[in-house]
Design a protein around this motif. Structure first.
Motif, PDB file in Angstrom:
ATOM      1  N   THR A  30      -1.791  -6.605  10.403  1.00  0.00           N
ATOM      2  CA  THR A  30      -1.262  -5.252  10.445  1.00  0.00           C
ATOM      3  C   THR A  30      -2.086  -4.422  11.412  1.00  0.00           C
ATOM      4  O   THR A  30      -3.223  -4.788  11.737  1.00  0.00           O
ATOM      5  N   HIS A  31      -1.513  -3.339  11.868  1.00  0.00           N
ATOM      6  CA  HIS A  31      -2.182  -2.433  12.795  1.00  0.00           C
ATOM      7  C   HIS A  31      -1.653  -1.031  12.510  1.00  0.00           C
ATOM      8  O   HIS A  31      -0.446  -0.801  12.611  1.00  0.00           O
ATOM      9  N   VAL A  32      -2.536  -0.126  12.129  1.00  0.00           N
ATOM     10  CA  VAL A  32      -2.144   1.251  11.834  1.00  0.00           C
ATOM     11  C   VAL A  32      -2.489   2.125  13.032  1.00  0.00           C
ATOM     12  O   VAL A  32      -3.619   2.089  13.529  1.00  0.00           O
ATOM     13  N   LEU A  33      -1.498   2.898  13.494  1.00  0.00           N
ATOM     14  CA  LEU A  33      -1.696   3.822  14.609  1.00  0.00           C
ATOM     15  C   LEU A  33      -1.377   5.244  14.154  1.00  0.00           C
ATOM     16  O   LEU A  33      -0.304   5.507  13.624  1.00  0.00           O
ATOM     17  N   ASN A  34      -2.328   6.130  14.334  1.00  0.00           N
ATOM     18  CA  ASN A  34      -2.167   7.546  14.048  1.00  0.00           C
ATOM     19  C   ASN A  34      -1.484   8.154  15.272  1.00  0.00           C
ATOM     20  O   ASN A  34      -2.130   8.482  16.262  1.00  0.00           O
ATOM     21  N   THR A  35      -0.166   8.272  15.211  1.00  0.00           N
ATOM     22  CA  THR A  35       0.596   8.748  16.370  1.00  0.00           C
ATOM     23  C   THR A  35       0.463  10.256  16.569  1.00  0.00           C
ATOM     24  O   THR A  35       0.719  10.754  17.660  1.00  0.00           O
ATOM     25  N   SER A 103      -0.879  15.607   3.896  1.00  0.00           N
ATOM     26  CA  SER A 103       0.158  14.626   4.202  1.00  0.00           C
ATOM     27  C   SER A 103       1.295  14.750   3.203  1.00  0.00           C
ATOM     28  O   SER A 103       1.078  15.036   2.030  1.00  0.00           O
ATOM     29  N   PHE A 104       2.486  14.488   3.666  1.00  0.00           N
ATOM     30  CA  PHE A 104       3.656  14.507   2.794  1.00  0.00           C
ATOM     31  C   PHE A 104       3.729  13.248   1.931  1.00  0.00           C
ATOM     32  O   PHE A 104       4.124  13.302   0.778  1.00  0.00           O
ATOM     33  N   TYR A 105       3.340  12.113   2.488  1.00  0.00           N
ATOM     34  CA  TYR A 105       3.421  10.827   1.782  1.00  0.00           C
ATOM     35  C   TYR A 105       2.051  10.438   1.229  1.00  0.00           C
ATOM     36  O   TYR A 105       1.120  10.215   1.995  1.00  0.00           O
ATOM     37  N   PRO A 106       1.906  10.313  -0.103  1.00  0.00           N
ATOM     38  CA  PRO A 106       0.614   9.919  -0.671  1.00  0.00           C
ATOM     39  C   PRO A 106       0.266   8.456  -0.368  1.00  0.00           C
ATOM     40  O   PRO A 106      -0.905   8.091  -0.336  1.00  0.00           O
ATOM     41  N   TYR A 107       1.265   7.649  -0.142  1.00  0.00           N
ATOM     42  CA  TYR A 107       1.063   6.258   0.236  1.00  0.00           C
ATOM     43  C   TYR A 107       2.338   5.771   0.917  1.00  0.00           C
ATOM     44  O   TYR A 107       3.385   6.403   0.810  1.00  0.00           O
ATOM     45  N   VAL A 108       2.214   4.659   1.632  1.00  0.00           N
ATOM     46  CA  VAL A 108       3.366   4.029   2.279  1.00  0.00           C
ATOM     47  C   VAL A 108       3.405   2.589   1.816  1.00  0.00           C
ATOM     48  O   VAL A 108       2.394   1.885   1.885  1.00  0.00           O
ATOM     49  N   GLU A 109       4.549   2.165   1.311  1.00  0.00           N
ATOM     50  CA  GLU A 109       4.733   0.770   0.930  1.00  0.00           C
ATOM     51  C   GLU A 109       5.765   0.132   1.869  1.00  0.00           C
ATOM     52  O   GLU A 109       6.869   0.645   2.009  1.00  0.00           O
ATOM     53  N   VAL A 110       5.365  -0.964   2.479  1.00  0.00           N
ATOM     54  CA  VAL A 110       6.243  -1.707   3.372  1.00  0.00           C
ATOM     55  C   VAL A 110       6.542  -3.032   2.680  1.00  0.00           C
ATOM     56  O   VAL A 110       5.643  -3.838   2.453  1.00  0.00           O
ATOM     57  N   VAL A 111       7.799  -3.217   2.313  1.00  0.00           N
ATOM     58  CA  VAL A 111       8.228  -4.426   1.600  1.00  0.00           C
ATOM     59  C   VAL A 111       8.985  -5.311   2.583  1.00  0.00           C
ATOM     60  O   VAL A 111       9.848  -4.823   3.317  1.00  0.00           O
ATOM     61  N   PHE A 112       8.645  -6.586   2.606  1.00  0.00           N
ATOM     62  CA  PHE A 112       9.253  -7.512   3.565  1.00  0.00           C
ATOM     63  C   PHE A 112       9.362  -8.904   2.942  1.00  0.00           C
ATOM     64  O   PHE A 112       8.664  -9.226   1.983  1.00  0.00           O
ATOM     65  N   LYS A 113      10.274  -9.686   3.500  1.00  0.00           N
ATOM     66  CA  LYS A 113      10.530 -11.037   2.984  1.00  0.00           C
ATOM     67  C   LYS A 113      10.067 -12.066   4.001  1.00  0.00           C
ATOM     68  O   LYS A 113      10.416 -11.990   5.178  1.00  0.00           O
ATOM     69  N   ILE A 123       2.789  -6.608  11.003  1.00  0.00           N
ATOM     70  CA  ILE A 123       3.443  -5.431  10.431  1.00  0.00           C
ATOM     71  C   ILE A 123       2.690  -4.176  10.893  1.00  0.00           C
ATOM     72  O   ILE A 123       1.719  -3.758  10.266  1.00  0.00           O
ATOM     73  N   PRO A 124       3.099  -3.553  12.000  1.00  0.00           N
ATOM     74  CA  PRO A 124       2.461  -2.311  12.436  1.00  0.00           C
ATOM     75  C   PRO A 124       2.965  -1.120  11.616  1.00  0.00           C
ATOM     76  O   PRO A 124       4.100  -1.116  11.143  1.00  0.00           O
ATOM     77  N   LEU A 125       2.107  -0.120  11.482  1.00  0.00           N
ATOM     78  CA  LEU A 125       2.479   1.136  10.834  1.00  0.00           C
ATOM     79  C   LEU A 125       2.145   2.264  11.792  1.00  0.00           C
ATOM     80  O   LEU A 125       0.979   2.451  12.158  1.00  0.00           O
ATOM     81  N   LEU A 126       3.175   2.993  12.230  1.00  0.00           N
ATOM     82  CA  LEU A 126       3.004   4.163  13.086  1.00  0.00           C
ATOM     83  C   LEU A 126       3.083   5.381  12.170  1.00  0.00           C
ATOM     84  O   LEU A 126       4.064   5.562  11.449  1.00  0.00           O
ATOM     85  N   LEU A 127       2.050   6.219  12.214  1.00  0.00           N
ATOM     86  CA  LEU A 127       1.858   7.202  11.153  1.00  0.00           C
ATOM     87  C   LEU A 127       1.519   8.585  11.696  1.00  0.00           C
ATOM     88  O   LEU A 127       0.740   8.727  12.629  1.00  0.00           O
ATOM     89  N   SER A 128       2.127   9.594  11.084  1.00  0.00           N
ATOM     90  CA  SER A 128       1.714  10.984  11.272  1.00  0.00           C
ATOM     91  C   SER A 128       1.701  11.616   9.878  1.00  0.00           C
ATOM     92  O   SER A 128       2.156  10.983   8.919  1.00  0.00           O
ATOM     93  N   PRO A 129       1.195  12.828   9.721  1.00  0.00           N
ATOM     94  CA  PRO A 129       1.136  13.412   8.375  1.00  0.00           C
ATOM     95  C   PRO A 129       2.493  13.557   7.688  1.00  0.00           C
ATOM     96  O   PRO A 129       2.565  13.583   6.466  1.00  0.00           O
ATOM     97  N   PHE A 130       3.582  13.644   8.467  1.00  0.00           N
ATOM     98  CA  PHE A 130       4.882  13.905   7.865  1.00  0.00           C
ATOM     99  C   PHE A 130       5.950  12.878   8.221  1.00  0.00           C
ATOM    100  O   PHE A 130       7.133  13.116   8.000  1.00  0.00           O
ATOM    101  N   SER A 131       5.526  11.740   8.777  1.00  0.00           N
ATOM    102  CA  SER A 131       6.486  10.682   9.072  1.00  0.00           C
ATOM    103  C   SER A 131       5.749   9.367   9.261  1.00  0.00           C
ATOM    104  O   SER A 131       4.530   9.330   9.463  1.00  0.00           O
ATOM    105  N   TYR A 132       6.512   8.277   9.185  1.00  0.00           N
ATOM    106  CA  TYR A 132       5.985   6.957   9.495  1.00  0.00           C
ATOM    107  C   TYR A 132       7.132   6.053   9.892  1.00  0.00           C
ATOM    108  O   TYR A 132       8.285   6.308   9.575  1.00  0.00           O
TER     109      TYR A 132
END
Length: 138
Positions: A30-35, A103-113, A123-132
């Motif tokens: 995974t790779h988290v980017l603060n956009t 932040s609007f989202y207290p956590y982000v859950e990414v579910v995948f098969k 699984i990258p996560l592109l993140l800002s305080p009010f969107s992902y």
């Protein structure tokens, strides 16, 4: 413009980085980017879960924290990655709070098969305080 260039540098993977990633034991990365700020999402807590197919209960497999580049290597070994439904849970509220942001989202859950455990999964996560957003990377 400078922020976009910084973000592009983190999204674009060089040949050396690709070779290094290929040598890592984890088939799931995974790779988290603060956009919002154009920087890696460093020092974010996350958990990896797999769903028990007989009960639909989530089983915690591992916990981790992103490094200075927003990556969390070594999430799971090849031997432990089996076909099934997985969840990566990112603790986004604590991350933003550490940066002095709300932040609007207290956590982000990414579910995948995962159907073919012999493949590599990113699984990258592109993140800002009010969107992902997220996607299956390579």
């Amino acid at each position: 413009m400078k922020r976009l260039q910084h973000l592009k540098a983190h999204i674009t993977v060089s040949a050396d980085e690709t070779a290094m990633a290929a040598s890592l034991p984890s088939p799931l990365t995974t790779h988290v980017l603060n956009t919002a700020q154009g920087i890696p999402g460093a020092n974010m807590s996350l958990d990896l879960h797999r769903q028990d197919p007989s009960s639909s209960v989530w089983i915690l497999l591992t916990t981790g924290r992103t490094n200075a580049d927003g990556r969390c290597p070594g999430l799971i070994s090849t031997e432990h990655l089996v076909a099934g439904v997985y969840k990566l849970r990112f603790e986004t509220e604590a991350y933003w709070k550490e940066l002095g942001e709300t932040s609007f989202y207290p956590y982000v859950e990414v579910v995948f098969k995962i159907r073919e455990p012999s493949q590599k999964f990113h699984i990258p996560l592109l993140l800002s305080p009010f969107s992902y957003s997220t996607y299956r990377g390579s």
